[in-house]
Design a protein around this motif. Sequence first.
Motif, PDB file in Angstrom:
ATOM      1  N   ARG A  51       0.717  -1.109  -0.048  1.00 31.24           N
ATOM      2  CA  ARG A  51       0.238  -0.020   0.067  1.00 31.24           C
ATOM      3  C   ARG A  51       0.756   1.234   0.131  1.00 31.24           C
ATOM      4  O   ARG A  51       1.928   1.146   0.450  1.00 31.24           O
ATOM      5  N   PRO A  52       0.389   2.359  -0.514  1.00 27.85           N
ATOM      6  CA  PRO A  52       0.925   3.677  -0.364  1.00 27.85           C
ATOM      7  C   PRO A  52       1.297   3.967   0.977  1.00 27.85           C
ATOM      8  O   PRO A  52       0.385   3.727   1.823  1.00 27.85           O
ATOM      9  N   GLY A  53       2.512   4.373   1.495  1.00 22.37           N
ATOM     10  CA  GLY A  53       2.768   4.764   2.683  1.00 22.37           C
ATOM     11  C   GLY A  53       3.452   3.699   3.488  1.00 22.37           C
ATOM     12  O   GLY A  53       3.955   3.973   4.599  1.00 22.37           O
ATOM     13  N   GLN A  54       3.478   2.546   3.268  1.00 23.92           N
ATOM     14  CA  GLN A  54       4.085   1.301   3.702  1.00 23.92           C
ATOM     15  C   GLN A  54       5.596   1.399   3.674  1.00 23.92           C
ATOM     16  O   GLN A  54       6.132   1.852   2.589  1.00 23.92           O
ATOM     17  N   LEU A  55       6.215   0.780   4.731  1.00 27.82           N
ATOM     18  CA  LEU A  55       7.739   0.715   4.588  1.00 27.82           C
ATOM     19  C   LEU A  55       7.998  -1.079   4.036  1.00 27.82           C
ATOM     20  O   LEU A  55       7.340  -1.829   4.818  1.00 27.82           O
ATOM     21  N   LEU A  56       8.892  -1.163   3.126  1.00 26.15           N
ATOM     22  CA  LEU A  56       9.253  -2.499   2.700  1.00 26.15           C
ATOM     23  C   LEU A  56      10.798  -2.486   3.161  1.00 26.15           C
ATOM     24  O   LEU A  56      11.505  -1.748   2.502  1.00 26.15           O
ATOM     25  N   ILE A  57      11.216  -3.444   3.864  1.00 27.98           N
ATOM     26  CA  ILE A  57      12.410  -3.505   4.504  1.00 27.98           C
ATOM     27  C   ILE A  57      13.104  -5.104   4.062  1.00 27.98           C
ATOM     28  O   ILE A  57      12.422  -6.002   4.675  1.00 27.98           O
ATOM     29  N   GLY A  58      14.023  -5.124   3.512  1.00 27.61           N
ATOM     30  CA  GLY A  58      14.635  -6.285   3.155  1.00 27.61           C
ATOM     31  C   GLY A  58      16.023  -6.129   2.446  1.00 27.61           C
ATOM     32  O   GLY A  58      16.597  -5.168   2.409  1.00 27.61           O
ATOM     33  N   LEU A  59      16.690  -7.442   2.062  1.00 28.57           N
ATOM     34  CA  LEU A  59      17.658  -7.450   0.932  1.00 28.57           C
ATOM     35  C   LEU A  59      17.140  -7.252  -0.229  1.00 28.57           C
ATOM     36  O   LEU A  59      16.969  -8.096  -1.091  1.00 28.57           O
ATOM     37  N   LEU A  60      16.958  -5.992  -0.679  1.00 30.14           N
ATOM     38  CA  LEU A  60      16.040  -5.980  -2.177  1.00 30.14           C
ATOM     39  C   LEU A  60      16.924  -5.755  -3.494  1.00 30.14           C
ATOM     40  O   LEU A  60      16.299  -5.744  -4.478  1.00 30.14           O
ATOM     41  N   ASN A  61      18.211  -5.856  -3.183  1.00 31.40           N
ATOM     42  CA  ASN A  61      19.126  -5.617  -4.217  1.00 31.40           C
ATOM     43  C   ASN A  61      18.469  -4.526  -5.292  1.00 31.40           C
ATOM     44  O   ASN A  61      18.525  -4.926  -6.389  1.00 31.40           O
ATOM     45  N   PRO A  62      18.564  -3.248  -4.748  1.00 32.57           N
ATOM     46  CA  PRO A  62      18.107  -2.225  -5.576  1.00 32.57           C
ATOM     47  C   PRO A  62      19.023  -2.039  -6.743  1.00 32.57           C
ATOM     48  O   PRO A  62      18.568  -1.410  -7.832  1.00 32.57           O
ATOM     49  N   LEU A  63      20.172  -2.327  -6.676  1.00 28.87           N
ATOM     50  CA  LEU A  63      21.161  -2.025  -7.753  1.00 28.87           C
ATOM     51  C   LEU A  63      20.905  -2.868  -9.063  1.00 28.87           C
ATOM     52  O   LEU A  63      21.232  -2.495 -10.139  1.00 28.87           O
ATOM     53  N   GLY A  64      20.513  -4.151  -8.594  1.00 28.67           N
ATOM     54  CA  GLY A  64      20.131  -4.881  -9.360  1.00 28.67           C
ATOM     55  C   GLY A  64      18.759  -5.017 -10.019  1.00 28.67           C
ATOM     56  O   GLY A  64      18.181  -5.676 -10.970  1.00 28.67           O
ATOM     57  N   ASN A  65      17.629  -4.181  -9.262  1.00 30.65           N
ATOM     58  CA  ASN A  65      16.370  -4.403  -9.376  1.00 30.65           C
ATOM     59  C   ASN A  65      15.896  -2.640  -9.561  1.00 30.65           C
ATOM     60  O   ASN A  65      15.010  -2.637  -8.866  1.00 30.65           O
ATOM     61  N   VAL A  66      16.318  -1.978 -10.477  1.00 27.69           N
ATOM     62  CA  VAL A  66      16.383  -0.843 -10.611  1.00 27.69           C
ATOM     63  C   VAL A  66      14.689  -0.664 -11.096  1.00 27.69           C
ATOM     64  O   VAL A  66      14.292   0.422 -10.636  1.00 27.69           O
ATOM     65  N   GLU A  67      14.441  -1.341 -12.134  1.00 26.73           N
ATOM     66  CA  GLU A  67      12.847  -1.197 -12.329  1.00 26.73           C
ATOM     67  C   GLU A  67      11.829  -1.356 -11.449  1.00 26.73           C
ATOM     68  O   GLU A  67      11.121  -0.709 -11.137  1.00 26.73           O
ATOM     69  N   LEU A  68      12.267  -2.497 -10.547  1.00 26.34           N
ATOM     70  CA  LEU A  68      11.290  -2.633  -9.380  1.00 26.34           C
ATOM     71  C   LEU A  68      11.503  -1.515  -8.510  1.00 26.34           C
ATOM     72  O   LEU A  68      10.144  -1.136  -7.864  1.00 26.34           O
ATOM     73  N   MET A  69      12.618  -0.898  -8.190  1.00 30.51           N
ATOM     74  CA  MET A  69      12.454   0.147  -7.214  1.00 30.51           C
ATOM     75  C   MET A  69      11.666   1.381  -7.843  1.00 30.51           C
ATOM     76  O   MET A  69      11.017   2.350  -7.170  1.00 30.51           O
ATOM     77  N   GLN A  70      11.747   1.537  -9.074  1.00 32.82           N
ATOM     78  CA  GLN A  70      10.879   2.552  -9.694  1.00 32.82           C
ATOM     79  C   GLN A  70       9.128   2.366  -9.584  1.00 32.82           C
ATOM     80  O   GLN A  70       8.490   3.211  -9.216  1.00 32.82           O
TER      81      GLN A  70
END
Length: 378
Positions: free
Chosen positions: A84-103
Motif C-alpha cells: 500500500r502507499p505509505g508502507q515501508l518495505l524492508i529487506g535485502l532488495l538488491n536495488p542496484l540490480g532491481n532498478v525497475e522494481l525500485m521505480q
Amino acid sequence: MTTVGVLRETAGRERRVALTPDGVARLRKQEISALVETGAGARAWFEDIGYHGAGAVVGDRDRVYAESDVLLCLHPPDDVAACRPGQLLIGLLNPLGNVELMQQLATAGVTAISLDLLPRTLSRAQAMDALTSQANVAGYKAALLAAEAYSGFFPMLMTAAGTTRPAQVLVLGAGVAGLQAIATARRLGALVTGYDVREAARADIASTGATVLGGPGPAKDGDGGYARELTEDEQIAQQSALDEAIPRFDVIITTAQVPGGPAPRLVSENALSKMRPGSVVIDLASTVDGGNVEGSIPDTRTVTDAGVTIIGAAGLASTVPGAASTAYARNALALLTHLMPRGEVVLDLDDEIQAAVVVTHGGRVVNARVRDRKEIRS
C-alpha cells in the motif's frame, strides 16, 4: 501502535524468515505489534505456535499486507504490487540490480529500505549489517559442503594403513564469507590459502593463520568497504596468476562479488581442465548471469570431463535457516530500533544510515546510487 508485518518468502528454495519469535518478543517490549503470515517461519522450524506465544498475531498474506505499517522480508516478494502507499518495505532488495522494481515501488508510494546498501564502514551500523551476518553463515556452510563433496579427507590422518595428506584448500575472496570459509576449513584440518586483490583483505587472511596467495595487486577497496570492479588490465593479470595457481589445490571456494555489478570470473575453463580428478569447486557467487567459476550453474552440482565437481551455491545461508534467520532478525530489529526510537517510524534522510539504505520515499527514488544506476541503464 505501529504494526510490523512478516511475509513468507516466495523466492525459489528460500527457507529463512525475516523475523523469529524472539524478535517478536523484543518488538512487543517496545510496544510494537507483529503480524506474521501463517507458515512464514515453518521452513526454518519456527512454527506459528511460537509466534503466538511471543505475542504476534498470525494471519493470512492479504491481512499482513492490509494491516501492516512496516513489512519485513529477505527478498522482494513476488506479489510486491500488493504493498500500500505509505508502507515501508524492508529487506535485502538488491536495488542496484532491481532498478525497475525500485521505480515501481516509488510510483506506488512505498518506502523501500534495503539492508544490502548499508556501508560496512559505519561502526554504529554494524548491528544492522545483514550482508555480513548472512555471509558468515554462507562461508561456514561452504567449507562443510566442500568437505562433503571432496573425494578425500580435509585433515591429515595417520592410521595403521598409512598417512593421508591434508586437503589443499584455496579460498578466493576474503570478505566476510571468505574469511569464515577459511576459518572453518582450517578447523576441519585442511591446509588453507586465501587470495584477494585488496591489501586490507590480504592482511585479514594472514591474521587467520592461512597462507596468502601472491598475485596482482594490492588494489583499493570500493565504496563502503566492498570490493570494486577491476580494470581490464587488472583482470587479465589476475586471471593469468590464478590459472597458474588453481591446479595445485584440491578444493576451491570462491566468494568474490561486486555490489551492483557482475561477479568477477576467477576460475577459468583452462584452470578447471588442469585440476586433479576428484577436486571440488564451490561458487558462492553463482547466478543465472554467471559467477566466479566458468560453467557453474546455480543450485546445481556438475562434474567436468576432467572429473572436477563444480557446485553453484549462491543461496547457502538459506540451507542453515534457523541460525541465518535468527541473525537476520537481529539485524532487522537493530534497523527498526534506529527508525522507530519511540515506537513510531521517523524518517530522516539527513541521517547517514538512512541516507544509505532508504531507496524510495515520497513517490521518488531518493537513493543516489540507485538513481545513478537507473540513469546508466536508461
